[in-house]
Every structure is written in C-alpha cells, then in structure tokens.
Design a protein around this motif. Structure first.
Motif, PDB file in Angstrom:
ATOM      1  N   SER A 175       0.824  -1.218   0.000  1.00 51.06           N
ATOM      2  CA  SER A 175       0.000   0.000   0.000  1.00 51.06           C
ATOM      3  C   SER A 175       0.853   1.260   0.000  1.00 51.06           C
ATOM      4  CB  SER A 175      -0.929   0.006   1.224  1.00 51.06           C
ATOM      5  OG  SER A 175      -0.211   0.262   2.420  1.00 51.06           O
ATOM      6  N   MET A 176       2.162   1.121   0.281  1.00 54.20           N
ATOM      7  CA  MET A 176       3.047   2.287   0.353  1.00 54.20           C
ATOM      8  C   MET A 176       3.935   2.442  -0.880  1.00 54.20           C
ATOM      9  SD  MET A 176       4.317   2.293   4.338  1.00 54.20           S
ATOM     10  CE  MET A 176       4.468   0.521   4.628  1.00 54.20           C
ATOM     11  N   ILE A 177       3.838   1.519  -1.842  1.00 54.36           N
ATOM     12  CA  ILE A 177       4.695   1.600  -3.018  1.00 54.36           C
ATOM     13  C   ILE A 177       3.850   1.525  -4.280  1.00 54.36           C
ATOM     14  CG2 ILE A 177       6.706   0.630  -1.846  1.00 54.36           C
ATOM     15  CD1 ILE A 177       6.075  -2.065  -2.952  1.00 54.36           C
ATOM     16  N   SER A 178       4.411   1.980  -5.384  1.00 49.43           N
ATOM     17  CA  SER A 178       3.693   1.935  -6.657  1.00 49.43           C
ATOM     18  C   SER A 178       3.914   0.589  -7.331  1.00 49.43           C
ATOM     19  CB  SER A 178       4.185   3.062  -7.569  1.00 49.43           C
ATOM     20  OG  SER A 178       5.575   2.923  -7.817  1.00 49.43           O
ATOM     21  N   LEU A 179       3.000   0.251  -8.243  1.00 46.04           N
ATOM     22  CA  LEU A 179       3.092  -0.988  -9.003  1.00 46.04           C
ATOM     23  C   LEU A 179       3.210  -0.683 -10.484  1.00 46.04           C
ATOM     24  CD1 LEU A 179       0.318  -3.220  -7.335  1.00 46.04           C
ATOM     25  CD2 LEU A 179       2.740  -3.073  -6.730  1.00 46.04           C
ATOM     26  N   SER A 180       3.887  -1.551 -11.220  1.00 49.05           N
ATOM     27  CA  SER A 180       3.932  -1.420 -12.672  1.00 49.05           C
ATOM     28  C   SER A 180       2.583  -1.848 -13.241  1.00 49.05           C
ATOM     29  CB  SER A 180       5.041  -2.296 -13.241  1.00 49.05           C
ATOM     30  OG  SER A 180       4.723  -3.674 -13.048  1.00 49.05           O
ATOM     31  N   GLU A 181       2.340  -1.533 -14.505  1.00 55.70           N
ATOM     32  CA  GLU A 181       1.064  -1.938 -15.101  1.00 55.70           C
ATOM     33  C   GLU A 181       0.932  -3.459 -15.120  1.00 55.70           C
ATOM     34  OE1 GLU A 181      -1.854  -1.046 -18.894  1.00 55.70           O
ATOM     35  OE2 GLU A 181       0.290  -0.663 -19.103  1.00 55.70           O
ATOM     36  N   ALA A 182       2.041  -4.151 -15.392  1.00 58.10           N
ATOM     37  CA  ALA A 182       1.992  -5.618 -15.407  1.00 58.10           C
ATOM     38  C   ALA A 182       1.585  -6.168 -14.038  1.00 58.10           C
ATOM     39  CB  ALA A 182       3.353  -6.180 -15.818  1.00 58.10           C
ATOM     40  N   GLU A 183       2.078  -5.548 -12.982  1.00 57.38           N
ATOM     41  CA  GLU A 183       1.728  -5.987 -11.625  1.00 57.38           C
ATOM     42  C   GLU A 183       0.284  -5.638 -11.297  1.00 57.38           C
ATOM     43  OE1 GLU A 183       6.328  -5.492 -10.075  1.00 57.38           O
ATOM     44  OE2 GLU A 183       4.924  -3.819 -10.013  1.00 57.38           O
ATOM     45  N   CYS A 184      -0.200  -4.496 -11.800  1.00 59.21           N
ATOM     46  CA  CYS A 184      -1.613  -4.146 -11.618  1.00 59.21           C
ATOM     47  C   CYS A 184      -2.502  -5.140 -12.359  1.00 59.21           C
ATOM     48  CB  CYS A 184      -1.875  -2.729 -12.121  1.00 59.21           C
ATOM     49  SG  CYS A 184      -1.127  -1.434 -11.115  1.00 59.21           S
ATOM     50  N   LEU A 185      -2.079  -5.548 -13.543  1.00 59.59           N
ATOM     51  CA  LEU A 185      -2.840  -6.533 -14.314  1.00 59.59           C
ATOM     52  C   LEU A 185      -2.855  -7.886 -13.616  1.00 59.59           C
ATOM     53  CD1 LEU A 185      -1.659  -5.639 -17.929  1.00 59.59           C
ATOM     54  CD2 LEU A 185      -3.942  -5.276 -16.957  1.00 59.59           C
ATOM     55  N   TYR A 186      -1.770  -8.219 -12.922  1.00 61.78           N
ATOM     56  CA  TYR A 186      -1.695  -9.470 -12.158  1.00 61.78           C
ATOM     57  C   TYR A 186      -2.854  -9.545 -11.159  1.00 61.78           C
ATOM     58  CZ  TYR A 186       0.019 -12.717  -8.558  1.00 61.78           C
ATOM     59  OH  TYR A 186       0.131 -13.727  -7.635  1.00 61.78           O
ATOM     60  N   VAL A 187      -3.214  -8.399 -10.592  1.00 62.18           N
ATOM     61  CA  VAL A 187      -4.321  -8.352  -9.640  1.00 62.18           C
ATOM     62  C   VAL A 187      -5.657  -8.230 -10.360  1.00 62.18           C
ATOM     63  CG1 VAL A 187      -5.324  -7.110  -7.683  1.00 62.18           C
ATOM     64  CG2 VAL A 187      -2.831  -7.268  -7.916  1.00 62.18           C
ATOM     65  N   ALA A 188      -5.734  -7.310 -11.327  1.00 63.67           N
ATOM     66  CA  ALA A 188      -7.022  -6.962 -11.931  1.00 63.67           C
ATOM     67  C   ALA A 188      -7.609  -8.059 -12.802  1.00 63.67           C
ATOM     68  CB  ALA A 188      -6.867  -5.681 -12.745  1.00 63.67           C
ATOM     69  N   THR A 189      -6.782  -8.883 -13.397  1.00 68.20           N
ATOM     70  CA  THR A 189      -7.286  -9.883 -14.344  1.00 68.20           C
ATOM     71  C   THR A 189      -7.787 -11.164 -13.680  1.00 68.20           C
ATOM     72  OG1 THR A 189      -4.989 -10.637 -14.660  1.00 68.20           O
ATOM     73  CG2 THR A 189      -5.874  -9.083 -16.283  1.00 68.20           C
ATOM     74  N   VAL A 190      -7.639 -11.270 -12.390  1.00 68.09           N
ATOM     75  CA  VAL A 190      -8.124 -12.463 -11.669  1.00 68.09           C
ATOM     76  C   VAL A 190      -9.181 -12.003 -10.657  1.00 68.09           C
ATOM     77  CG1 VAL A 190      -7.504 -14.410 -10.195  1.00 68.09           C
ATOM     78  CG2 VAL A 190      -5.903 -13.620 -11.957  1.00 68.09           C
ATOM     79  N   SER A 191     -10.416 -12.374 -10.892  1.00 62.80           N
ATOM     80  CA  SER A 191     -11.525 -11.881 -10.071  1.00 62.80           C
ATOM     81  C   SER A 191     -11.374 -12.256  -8.605  1.00 62.80           C
ATOM     82  CB  SER A 191     -12.860 -12.414 -10.609  1.00 62.80           C
ATOM     83  OG  SER A 191     -12.866 -13.840 -10.612  1.00 62.80           O
TER      84      SER A 191
END
Length: 416
Positions: A175-191
């Motif tokens: 929660s204190m660091i930024s994520l790359s788009e690939a890392e955001c997709l790792y979360v967002a693409t799995v419900s």
C-alpha cells in the motif's frame, strides 16, 4: 569564508566547513564520497541523480558512488547548533540511515520462504514494513529488490486463516509503493484477487481496510484498460467498503486520503456511478468534505462533479441540506481546481432543481460567481460560472439584476 556567504539573520555565522559545498547551507546529514570530500546527503544525491559523475569540488571522477556518513562532523555540527541555541539556531535531527539493500533482500527472502518458521516470517515482514514507513529512500531500496512481485505472491497465495497476518503485513507494504502496469494486471485480471481485497474492506481492523483500499486504488489507477477498470468497479461490495471507510469514526487523515483516492478512481467508470450513489457516497462526501486537506478536497470535489453527471447522483446531492451552501462557500476558498469542480457541481445540481437555484442564491452564490469570473481562475471555471449565472438570472434579487448590466454571459459556452 567567501564574501558571498552572508551571516544568518540571527546574527551568527555558520562555520565554512559546516556548509555543504553544493548548497552552501548548513549540512544536516554530512556524507563523504570516495574522493574524501564531504557533502550534505540530499545535495550530493541530487548531483549524481542529474547525471554528474565527478566530485563537485575536486572534479575527480566518482569511481564509487557509496556515501559514507560523517558521524564526527555531524556531531560537531550538532554541538555548534546547541551552543548557538540562544541565537535561534535549531539542533539538526539525527538522520535515519537508508535501508541496507542486503538487509532488505534478507528480510524479503525470509518473509516469503515457506520453509521458514511462521513467527520468523512475520517478524521479517514487520521489519520490512517499518523500513518502508520510514522514508521514500527505503521504499526505493525495497522496490529495487523485486519486492513487489514477492509481496504480491504472499498476499494472494497465502490466503488462509493460519497465514492471514502474513497477508496483512505484505498488503501494508504494498500500500506504500507503486506498481507497474503488469503488476496491476496481475491483480485486476483475476476476479478472486480483486474479490479478496474487497473482502478486506470489511475487516474489523481499520488499518487493514485502508491498506486494501490503497491497493485497489493503485491497481485501478495503474491499468490503461477502461474495461478492466469497469470490472473492478462492478465487483459487489466495493463501493460499500470504500464508503464505509469514509464514514468510519476511526478514520484518520491517511484513511480519508486513501478512501477518497479509491472512490474517485472507481467513479471514473461512468457505467457504475449509480453503485457509488446507492452505497451512500453522497452523504459521506458532503459530511467529510471540510475534513480533507487541499489535494484531497480537490479530489473529493472532482468525485462530486462526476456523480452529479448522473441523475441519481444529482438528486441525492440536491436532497442533502448542506450540499449547496457548502459548494457555494468553497468557491475561491481552496484552489482553482476546487473552485472549478464546485462550480461544475452547482451547475449540474441547479440545472436539475429550481429549489437548489433558490438555495444557491440565498447562500450568496451571485457574489461568489461574479468574483470568480473576474479572478485569475481557470477558463473552464469561468465558463461554468457564466453558465450558472445565466441559469440563475431569473432567481436573482431585482437589485442584483440592476447592478449586473455590465456582466456579459457567454452564449457559446459548452458544459464541462
């Protein structure tokens, strides 16, 4: 001492060797480079960050970019500050040293290894969280050691009652660091991963709820796919969880900051703004609006304007007794952006409600809008103010109309 260095206003001269050769200011964290010269840490780091590879004083190449703390000089500076306290000199604080990359790697390995005892893993993650909380430099060191991938793995592959504390500690660091788009997709693409974060929005611990909201906002803001962002906004309970943090009596400044960032990010998906209204975001926004700091107040007002673009949101804001007076009062009070969003929200609400028009006039909106169009505010804010003045013209008191003949409303204004 060079003649260009002026004495302090307090009447005391800073010893030349206490000044950083780059900034010429009193050093607070003196460090020595490989050439033997000493500089203030922030100054030499900025020097190197801009591409310089030589020592500023000697011009010799910096073959080693290690910065060695000069503890002896720092103690001398602190003693000098104490000795000159009567002249208004404040003692420099003892600086915290940046995290050692070797220590960070060790903590990450220990915290993520299933072969390590649970208590040791938890202790390692807690130490890592403490380092991340200390400074931006520490967070940069943590990110540079592949922490995001490791921590995401811990958060989403250790989901069971026995390891929940490991998840929560890893989540707190993320929660204190930024994520790359690939890392955001790792979360967002799995419900299931998004669903797990939404579950944590209702945890009994407010810190865990806030950390989950932070990661949701980071993910929603970090992906370019509008379809994926809409999928996140459509998850059952997500708006209720975020609004619940806004309404929580235990919510502190960080909780308010993160919850409004998350709410704004989710409301960018226009097809699901009705869910935000149904979840109670309208009264939550209005009731908390005066508690936000400047940047957060701007984001909150931007969210208000977004919700005013749908009929249910507009009606809900119009029905709240504090909405119109509060928006009128905000004009020209916080910032140009806040003024623009407040004027846009008022325009939407007053366009949909004659009662709101009368309420706005009674709250003094006429004076505020006339001041706005004569100010240095943004052109968009002025256009919204002009449109609102035209809309409210039939509601103005007669004496106000008589005194406003010199004000020309634009007929070609396009709504924001």
């Amino acid at each position: 001492m060079p003649g260009s260095l002026e004495p302090l206003d307090v009447g005391v001269q800073i010893p030349y060797h206490f000044r950083c050769p780059i900034s010429l200011e009193l050093m607070s964290d003196p460090v020595t480079v490989c050439t033997g010269q000493t500089y203030d840490r922030s100054s030499i780091e900025s020097w190197v960050a801009t591409g310089n590879i030589t020592c500023p004083v000697t011009r010799a190449p910096l073959l080693d970019f290690s910065l060695i703390p000069n503890h002896t000089l720092r103690r001398l500076i602190q003693d000098w500050c104490v000795a000159n306290r009567s002249f208004g000199v404040e003692r420099i604080p003892t600086p915290k040293q940046p995290a050692d990359p070797c220590v960070v790697r060790m903590l990450l390995n220990q915290g993520s290894s299933e072969s390590v005892a649970f208590n040791l893993r938890l202790s390692a993650l807690r130490k890592l969280r403490g380092l991340a909380r200390d400074s931006d430099k520490n967070r940069a060191v943590i990110v540079a050691n592949n922490a995001r991938e490791i921590l995401l793995s811990v958060v989403f592959t250790e989901v069971n009652s026995n390891s929940s504390e490991l998840n929560h500690e890893s989540l707190a660091i993320l929660s204190m660091i930024s994520l790359s788009e690939a890392e955001c997709l790792y979360v967002a693409t799995v419900s299931d991963r998004v669903g797990y974060l939404v579950e944590l929005l209702f945890h009994s611990n407010i810190d865990i709820r806030v950390n989950s909201a932070a990661l949701i906002e980071i993910v929603a803001a970090g992906i370019r796919s509008a379809e994926l962002r809409a999928q996140i906004s459509n998850v059952d309970g997500i708006f209720e969880g975020i609004v619940g943090i806004l309404n929580c009596p235990l919510a502190n400044a960080r909780a308010l900051k993160i919850s409004i960032k998350a709410l704004f990010a989710l409301c960018l998906a226009k097809q699901h703004r009705n869910k935000a209204v149904t979840a109670g975001s309208v009264p939550a926004l209005i009731d908390r609006l005066v508690e936000f700091e400047k940047c957060d107040a701007e984001r909150a007002l931007a969210t208000v304007e977004l919700l005013c673009r749908i009929s249910s949101g507009c009606a809900s804001f119009a029905a709240h007794a504090l909405t119109v007076p509060l928006l009128v009062r905000i004009i020209l009070k916080i910032s140009d952006r806040a003024t623009e969003y407040a004027a846009g929200s008022l325009l939407s609400i007053c366009s949909a409600s004659e009662e709101a028009q009368q309420e706005a006039v009674s709250a003094g909106v006429l004076t505020q809008l006339l001041l706005l169009v004569q100010s240095d505010c943004t052109e968009r804010a002025k256009r919204k103010a002009q449109m609102l003045l035209k809309l409210l013209r039939n509601s103005w008191p007669e004496d106000a109309i008589a005194n406003s003949d010199d004000f020309a409303c634009a007929d070609d204004v396009v709504p924001f």
